[in-house]
Design a protein around this motif. Structure first.
Motif, PDB file in Angstrom:
ATOM      1  N   HIS A   1       0.819  -1.194   0.000  1.00  0.00           N
ATOM      2  CA  HIS A   1       0.000   0.000   0.000  1.00  0.00           C
ATOM      3  C   HIS A   1       0.860   1.255   0.000  1.00  0.00           C
ATOM      4  N   THR A   2       1.931   1.239   0.752  1.00  0.00           N
ATOM      5  CA  THR A   2       2.752   2.450   0.815  1.00  0.00           C
ATOM      6  C   THR A   2       3.410   2.766  -0.518  1.00  0.00           C
ATOM      7  N   LEU A   3       3.716   1.755  -1.303  1.00  0.00           N
ATOM      8  CA  LEU A   3       4.341   1.999  -2.605  1.00  0.00           C
ATOM      9  C   LEU A   3       3.344   2.545  -3.625  1.00  0.00           C
ATOM     10  N   GLN A   4       2.064   2.396  -3.348  1.00  0.00           N
ATOM     11  CA  GLN A   4       1.060   2.998  -4.230  1.00  0.00           C
ATOM     12  C   GLN A   4       0.707   4.415  -3.781  1.00  0.00           C
ATOM     13  N   HIS A   5       1.125   4.766  -2.568  1.00  0.00           N
ATOM     14  CA  HIS A   5       0.849   6.109  -2.028  1.00  0.00           C
ATOM     15  C   HIS A   5       2.122   6.687  -1.414  1.00  0.00           C
ATOM     16  N   PRO A   6       3.200   6.780  -2.188  1.00  0.00           N
ATOM     17  CA  PRO A   6       4.475   7.195  -1.609  1.00  0.00           C
ATOM     18  C   PRO A   6       4.497   8.642  -1.112  1.00  0.00           C
ATOM     19  N   GLU A   7       3.625   9.471  -1.622  1.00  0.00           N
ATOM     20  CA  GLU A   7       3.594  10.870  -1.178  1.00  0.00           C
ATOM     21  C   GLU A   7       3.167  10.972   0.285  1.00  0.00           C
ATOM     22  N   ILE A   8       2.404  10.026   0.741  1.00  0.00           N
ATOM     23  CA  ILE A   8       1.901  10.032   2.110  1.00  0.00           C
ATOM     24  C   ILE A   8       2.947   9.500   3.080  1.00  0.00           C
ATOM     25  N   HIS A   9       3.679   8.495   2.665  1.00  0.00           N
ATOM     26  CA  HIS A   9       4.505   7.722   3.587  1.00  0.00           C
ATOM     27  C   HIS A   9       5.968   8.128   3.643  1.00  0.00           C
ATOM     28  N   GLY A  10       6.458   8.883   2.728  1.00  0.00           N
ATOM     29  CA  GLY A  10       7.835   9.357   2.787  1.00  0.00           C
ATOM     30  C   GLY A  10       8.803   8.551   1.959  1.00  0.00           C
ATOM     31  N   ARG A  11       9.869   9.195   1.557  1.00  0.00           N
ATOM     32  CA  ARG A  11      10.764   8.617   0.563  1.00  0.00           C
ATOM     33  C   ARG A  11      11.525   7.394   1.039  1.00  0.00           C
ATOM     34  N   TRP A  12      11.992   7.334   2.268  1.00  0.00           N
ATOM     35  CA  TRP A  12      12.742   6.154   2.706  1.00  0.00           C
ATOM     36  C   TRP A  12      11.823   4.969   2.933  1.00  0.00           C
ATOM     37  N   ASN A  13      10.553   5.225   3.137  1.00  0.00           N
ATOM     38  CA  ASN A  13       9.577   4.137   3.201  1.00  0.00           C
ATOM     39  C   ASN A  13       9.572   3.356   1.889  1.00  0.00           C
ATOM     40  N   ASN A  14       9.763   4.046   0.781  1.00  0.00           N
ATOM     41  CA  ASN A  14       9.795   3.379  -0.522  1.00  0.00           C
ATOM     42  C   ASN A  14      10.943   2.375  -0.579  1.00  0.00           C
ATOM     43  N   HIS A  15      12.108   2.779  -0.113  1.00  0.00           N
ATOM     44  CA  HIS A  15      13.253   1.872  -0.075  1.00  0.00           C
ATOM     45  C   HIS A  15      12.946   0.652   0.797  1.00  0.00           C
ATOM     46  N   PHE A  16      12.375   0.909   1.955  1.00  0.00           N
ATOM     47  CA  PHE A  16      12.095  -0.188   2.889  1.00  0.00           C
ATOM     48  C   PHE A  16      11.110  -1.195   2.288  1.00  0.00           C
ATOM     49  N   HIS A  17       9.972  -0.714   1.836  1.00  0.00           N
ATOM     50  CA  HIS A  17       8.930  -1.625   1.362  1.00  0.00           C
ATOM     51  C   HIS A  17       9.300  -2.295   0.040  1.00  0.00           C
ATOM     52  N   LEU A  18      10.002  -1.579  -0.819  1.00  0.00           N
ATOM     53  CA  LEU A  18      10.442  -2.210  -2.059  1.00  0.00           C
ATOM     54  C   LEU A  18      11.534  -3.250  -1.772  1.00  0.00           C
ATOM     55  N   SER A  19      12.402  -2.975  -0.818  1.00  0.00           N
ATOM     56  CA  SER A  19      13.409  -3.971  -0.418  1.00  0.00           C
ATOM     57  C   SER A  19      12.740  -5.216   0.155  1.00  0.00           C
ATOM     58  N   ARG A  20      11.731  -5.009   0.965  1.00  0.00           N
ATOM     59  CA  ARG A  20      11.006  -6.142   1.555  1.00  0.00           C
ATOM     60  C   ARG A  20      10.370  -6.996   0.463  1.00  0.00           C
ATOM     61  N   LEU A  21       9.717  -6.361  -0.495  1.00  0.00           N
ATOM     62  CA  LEU A  21       9.133  -7.121  -1.599  1.00  0.00           C
ATOM     63  C   LEU A  21      10.213  -7.810  -2.420  1.00  0.00           C
ATOM     64  N   HIS A  22      11.334  -7.130  -2.614  1.00  0.00           N
ATOM     65  CA  HIS A  22      12.441  -7.719  -3.369  1.00  0.00           C
ATOM     66  C   HIS A  22      12.965  -8.972  -2.663  1.00  0.00           C
ATOM     67  N   LEU A  23      13.106  -8.897  -1.369  1.00  0.00           N
ATOM     68  CA  LEU A  23      13.549 -10.062  -0.602  1.00  0.00           C
ATOM     69  C   LEU A  23      12.554 -11.218  -0.737  1.00  0.00           C
ATOM     70  N   GLN A  24      11.292 -10.906  -0.754  1.00  0.00           N
ATOM     71  CA  GLN A  24      10.266 -11.946  -0.878  1.00  0.00           C
ATOM     72  C   GLN A  24      10.233 -12.539  -2.288  1.00  0.00           C
ATOM     73  N   PHE A  25      10.193 -11.696  -3.289  1.00  0.00           N
ATOM     74  CA  PHE A  25       9.984 -12.173  -4.660  1.00  0.00           C
ATOM     75  C   PHE A  25      11.274 -12.596  -5.362  1.00  0.00           C
ATOM     76  N   HIS A  26      12.360 -11.906  -5.106  1.00  0.00           N
ATOM     77  CA  HIS A  26      13.614 -12.221  -5.796  1.00  0.00           C
ATOM     78  C   HIS A  26      14.428 -13.284  -5.049  1.00  0.00           C
ATOM     79  N   TYR A  27      14.370 -13.230  -3.706  1.00  0.00           N
ATOM     80  CA  TYR A  27      15.173 -14.151  -2.899  1.00  0.00           C
ATOM     81  C   TYR A  27      14.333 -15.175  -2.137  1.00  0.00           C
TER      82      TYR A  27
END
Length: 113
Positions: free
Chosen positions: A1-27
């Motif tokens: 959800h935060t990656l679809q609303h990044p303006e609300i959650h802040g820029r480093w949140n994008n790194h965190f949540h995208l990293s988490r998804l990357h760990l799940q899907f890529h690794y």
């Protein structure tokens, strides 16, 4: 959800949540809540070396075809809901593909801990 609303959650949140998804899907990391503070520690180290980095969000309405409204529609059916949530996460992850290399560095640090 935060990656679809990044303006609300802040820029480093994008790194965190995208990293988490990357760990799940890529690794194929089975994510558990107790891993979040560990990932946060690795992200904090990364931030210190890249203080001005910014992940430019996809344009509004181009952040994945599935939204939280689609989840609500199937919320009463547990199987459909789990499948829809998984599909939702995968589609959001894909629209942020230009930054997969960036979050891979954070993910590698997490994996090599």
């Amino acid at each position: 959800h935060t990656l679809q609303h990044p303006e609300i959650h802040g820029r480093w949140n994008n790194h965190f949540h995208l990293s988490r998804l990357h760990l799940q899907f890529h690794y194929n990391i089975a994510w558990q809540y107790d891993l979040s503070p560990i990932l946060s520690t690795h992200l904090n180290r990364y931030k210190a070396s890249k203080p001005d980095e910014y992940l430019q969000p996809p344009a509004p309405l181009q952040r994945g075809p599935i939204t939280s409204s689609d989840i609500v529609e199937v919320a009463t059916n547990e199987i459909l809901c789990k499948n829809r949530i998984s599909d939702w996460a995968k589609t959001v992850y894909q629209v942020w593909a230009p930054y997969h290399d960036v979050v891979d560095r954070i993910s590698q640090s997490f994996i090599n801990r």
